[in-house]
Design an enzyme around this catalytic site. Structure first.
Site, PDB file in Angstrom:
ATOM      1  N   LYS A 185      81.002 -59.009 -27.181  1.00 19.23           N
ATOM      2  CA  LYS A 185      80.692 -59.489 -25.825  1.00 19.23           C
ATOM      3  C   LYS A 185      79.536 -60.467 -25.909  1.00 19.23           C
ATOM      4  O   LYS A 185      78.389 -60.086 -26.124  1.00 19.23           O
ATOM      5  CB  LYS A 185      80.302 -58.342 -24.883  1.00 19.23           C
ATOM      6  CG  LYS A 185      80.348 -58.832 -23.434  1.00 19.23           C
ATOM      7  CD  LYS A 185      79.478 -58.080 -22.483  1.00 19.23           C
ATOM      8  CE  LYS A 185      78.050 -58.490 -22.475  1.00 19.23           C
ATOM      9  NZ  LYS A 185      77.773 -59.869 -21.966  1.00 19.23           N
ATOM     10  N   GLU A 260      68.206 -55.686 -33.070  1.00 17.46           N
ATOM     11  CA  GLU A 260      67.272 -56.789 -33.352  1.00 17.46           C
ATOM     12  C   GLU A 260      66.693 -57.214 -32.005  1.00 17.46           C
ATOM     13  O   GLU A 260      67.375 -57.798 -31.179  1.00 17.46           O
ATOM     14  CB  GLU A 260      68.037 -57.927 -34.042  1.00 17.46           C
ATOM     15  CG  GLU A 260      67.120 -58.838 -34.817  1.00 17.46           C
ATOM     16  CD  GLU A 260      66.695 -60.030 -34.001  1.00 17.46           C
ATOM     17  OE1 GLU A 260      65.687 -59.909 -33.266  1.00 17.46           O
ATOM     18  OE2 GLU A 260      67.352 -61.074 -34.102  1.00 17.46           O
ATOM     19  N   CYS A 294      64.024 -65.169 -31.234  1.00 12.20           N
ATOM     20  CA  CYS A 294      63.452 -63.833 -31.493  1.00 12.20           C
ATOM     21  C   CYS A 294      62.276 -63.955 -32.439  1.00 12.20           C
ATOM     22  O   CYS A 294      61.277 -63.267 -32.303  1.00 12.20           O
ATOM     23  CB  CYS A 294      64.478 -62.922 -32.138  1.00 12.20           C
ATOM     24  SG  CYS A 294      66.056 -62.959 -31.327  1.00 12.20           S
ATOM     25  N   GLU A 393      56.439 -60.621 -25.317  1.00 16.39           N
ATOM     26  CA  GLU A 393      57.284 -61.745 -25.697  1.00 16.39           C
ATOM     27  C   GLU A 393      57.501 -62.628 -24.470  1.00 16.39           C
ATOM     28  O   GLU A 393      57.888 -62.144 -23.408  1.00 16.39           O
ATOM     29  CB  GLU A 393      58.628 -61.190 -26.201  1.00 16.39           C
ATOM     30  CG  GLU A 393      59.455 -62.216 -26.910  1.00 16.39           C
ATOM     31  CD  GLU A 393      60.712 -61.598 -27.525  1.00 16.39           C
ATOM     32  OE1 GLU A 393      61.301 -60.689 -26.927  1.00 16.39           O
ATOM     33  OE2 GLU A 393      61.107 -62.057 -28.610  1.00 16.39           O
TER      34      GLU A 393
HETATM   35  P1  ADP Z   1      68.406 -61.108 -20.912  1.00 19.13           P
HETATM   36  O1  ADP Z   1      67.602 -60.059 -20.200  1.00 19.13           O
HETATM   37  O2  ADP Z   1      67.623 -62.305 -21.214  1.00 19.13           O
HETATM   38  O3  ADP Z   1      69.718 -61.445 -20.278  1.00 19.13           O
HETATM   39  P2  ADP Z   1      69.517 -59.141 -22.660  1.00 19.13           P
HETATM   40  O4  ADP Z   1      68.881 -58.577 -23.856  1.00 19.13           O
HETATM   41  O5  ADP Z   1      69.606 -58.253 -21.456  1.00 19.13           O
HETATM   42  O6  ADP Z   1      68.774 -60.491 -22.322  1.00 19.13           O
HETATM   43  O7  ADP Z   1      70.980 -59.670 -22.987  1.00 19.13           O
HETATM   44  C1  ADP Z   1      71.535 -59.740 -24.272  1.00 19.13           C
HETATM   45  C2  ADP Z   1      72.970 -59.274 -24.214  1.00 19.13           C
HETATM   46  O8  ADP Z   1      73.000 -57.925 -23.761  1.00 19.13           O
HETATM   47  C3  ADP Z   1      73.879 -60.050 -23.259  1.00 19.13           C
HETATM   48  O9  ADP Z   1      75.171 -60.159 -23.842  1.00 19.13           O
HETATM   49  C4  ADP Z   1      73.930 -59.151 -22.056  1.00 19.13           C
HETATM   50  O10 ADP Z   1      75.078 -59.336 -21.269  1.00 19.13           O
HETATM   51  C5  ADP Z   1      73.933 -57.782 -22.697  1.00 19.13           C
HETATM   52  N1  ADP Z   1      73.483 -56.687 -21.822  1.00 19.13           N
HETATM   53  C6  ADP Z   1      72.594 -56.723 -20.812  1.00 19.13           C
HETATM   54  N2  ADP Z   1      72.429 -55.512 -20.258  1.00 19.13           N
HETATM   55  C7  ADP Z   1      73.249 -54.666 -20.927  1.00 19.13           C
HETATM   56  C8  ADP Z   1      73.531 -53.264 -20.855  1.00 19.13           C
HETATM   57  N3  ADP Z   1      72.947 -52.472 -19.955  1.00 19.13           N
HETATM   58  N4  ADP Z   1      74.418 -52.740 -21.730  1.00 19.13           N
HETATM   59  C9  ADP Z   1      75.003 -53.515 -22.680  1.00 19.13           C
HETATM   60  N5  ADP Z   1      74.781 -54.832 -22.785  1.00 19.13           N
HETATM   61  C10 ADP Z   1      73.928 -55.411 -21.938  1.00 19.13           C
END
Ligand code: ADP
Length: 491
Positions: A185, A260, A294, A393
């Site tokens: 995803k 990560e 990162c 960060e």
């Molecule tokens: P940001 O907050 O900048 O969007 P994230 O770390 O939340 O960064 O996003 C990184 C990835 O994690 C994206 O693919 C996002 O859709 C996914 N993501 C965000 N929230 C969840 C969640 N609760 N469970 C699984 N994946 C998630």
């Protein structure tokens, strides 16, 4: 400013997910608008997957793992598929770079650099496939014991928006090399190149169902994917908060994870360092990808005798930096979305209000669309190590400088955050190079250099809040497999 040619890339396209080798929309038919960060305008759309879409993709990957040839294929054959994917990424490099650049806002040359990195991952893991093996273990008389490296099964890869091509490639390369199947995803803000790479993977001969892509929001598709009972392992790159949520979801099925989760990475400049060599590297380590990296070198610790000199030279360089649209190919592009822009601008404003001195500011190109998500680079000096900008960060083009006195204080400051991803040490003193490199708590330490994000062959991952597990290099192949021990009693 640029020719604006790359503002027509993928214009108006309704992208599809790739499940079981077929292009599919979301079962609900719902879609998410894709915006260009350079002007905030919608130019395409992706499906908004829900729980049922996730289940369909995971079932496909489970079928491909259990029934298909992939996990039982000779390693050399899997390697050839990845090598063909490397060749196809090279062939479609310009198209992929333009797509990545428009989707994320990164300058086009950075998009091209990301294609080169992605190619290297497929090349590396294509070649590594048949070079990983187990042990034979001295055991009791009458027995032979050996180990095999076996795939976990179905791996979920949850990808962030900052380096989609490269982070996807390190996940796909390592997971598929070991015979796993995948459901990926990508981030809702940057899914386009992932969809394209999955199409190329089919063309490379990777069987249908081995590499599935679902698109959608993290809270819906991401959450359902990480909690799905048929997922055997989750690999995630992203924010610490989301990392916690994903680990909790994976824990409900007692499955393993690689995390990560970012950093607050220091570069330590000692007074004896080759400062002229360090300066461009110090700037690039925070400006690359607009600081949305990162492993961004977001803290520079400078020994007092050279503090003023280094700070002045950095200020001079920062004042010349210009942000602009991806196709103008300036020093940096926009940030990914309005939320991120507001977050970074808010942190900068709060630091200024707290009285932290601004040593220099870059600029936003006057022709950059006002509707884009631009943040000019900002250099803060004499930052209090306890300040928010010193500890959290930022994920933007914001660099903090800290004066220090002597090795002990440098190490204390370097280790004085919750993170531990990467560090840089600048000194000509060989003994100090080794001492400091060993005592800094970081997954990677560069001496007289700084490899933000690069180094396909080099194990990469964090200590502390930066996460656990290792990606890249051979180490990733261990994360992406489990040891099976077989014992023969032959009398
Ligand atoms: P940001 O907050 O900048 O969007 P994230 O770390 O939340 O960064 O996003 C990184 C990835 O994690 C994206 O693919 C996002 O859709 C996914 N993501 C965000 N929230 C969840 C969640 N609760 N469970 C699984 N994946 C998630």
């Amino acid at each position: 400013m640029g020719t604006h040619l790359s503002r027509t890339v993928a214009e108006g396209r309704a992208f599809m997910q790739l499940v079981d080798g077929r292009q599919v929309d979301a079962l609900s038919g719902e879609r998410i608008d894709v915006l260009s960060p350079s002007d905030g305008k919608v130019f395409a759309s992706i499906p908004a997957a829900g729980k049922a879409d996730v289940d369909r993709a995971v079932q496909s990957a489970a079928r491909a793992f259990n029934e298909g040839p992939w996990s039982r294929m000779p390693a050399v054959e899997r390697g050839r598929c990845l090598t063909r994917l490397f060749q196809l990424v090279e062939k479609h490099g310009d198209e992929l770079a333009a797509l990545e650049s428009r989707d994320t806002g990164k300058p086009i040359r950075q998009g091209k650099g990301d294609v080169t990195g992605a190619m290297r991952y497929y090349e590396f893991y294509g070649g590594a496939c048949d070079k990983i093996h187990g042990d034979t273990i001295p055991f009791l008389d009458g027995y032979t014991a050996l180990t095999l490296r076996e795939p976990h099964g179905v791996v979920a890869g949850i990808i962030p928006w900052n380096y989609p091509l490269q982070i996807l490639a390190r996940v796909v390369g390592a997971a598929l090399a070991m015979g796993n199947t995948l459901v990926v995803k990508p981030a809702e803000d940057a899914s386009l190149t992932t969809i394209r790479i999955a199409e190329l993977a089919l063309e490379a001969g990777i069987p249908a169902g081995v590499f599935n892509v679902i698109t959608g929001y993290g809270r819906d598709a991401g959450a359902a994917l990480s909690a799905h009972p048929l997922i055997d392992y989750v690999t995630f790159t992203g924010s610490p908060l989301t990392g916690t949520a994903i680990q909790q979801a994976a824990a409900t099925n007692n499955r393993g994870v690689t995390m990560e989760l970012g950093g607050k990475s220091p570069q330590i400049v000692f007074a004896d360092a080759d400062i002229e060599a360090a300066l461009p590297v110090l700037v690039n380590a925070i400006i690359q990808n607009g600081g949305q990296t990162c492993s961004a070198g977001s803290r520079v610790l400078i020994e007092k005798p050279v503090y003023e000199r280094v700070a002045a030279a950095l200020a001079e360089r920062f004042s010349r930096l210009v942000a602009g649209p991806h196709d103008a190919d300036l020093d940096l592009g926009p940030l990914i979305n309005s939320r991120q822009k507001e977050k970074v601008a808010g942190m900068v404003a709060a630091a200024e209000e707290a009285g932290i001195p601004v040593l220099a500011r870059g600029s936003i190109h006057p022709d950059a669309p006002a509707s884009g998500y631009y943040q000019e680079p900002v250099l803060f000096g004499s930052v209090d190590p306890a300040a928010t900008i010193a500890q959290e960060e930022i994920f933007g083009p914001v660099l903090s400088l800290f004066p220090f006195e002597g090795e002990e204080q440098a190490i204390k400051l370097a280790n004085g955050t919750d993170f531990g991803l990467v560090a840089g040490v600048w000194t000509k003193d060989g003994g100090r190079q080794h001492r400091v490199a060993k005592r800094v708590r970081a997954g990677q330490v560069f001496v007289n250099g700084y490899g933000a994000g690069g180094g396909i062959e080099l194990p990469f991952g964090g200590f502390k809040k930066s996460g656990h597990g290792r990606e890249k290099g051979f180490e990733a192949l261990y994360d992406m497999s489990a040891t099976k021990t077989i014992v023969f009693n032959h009398g």
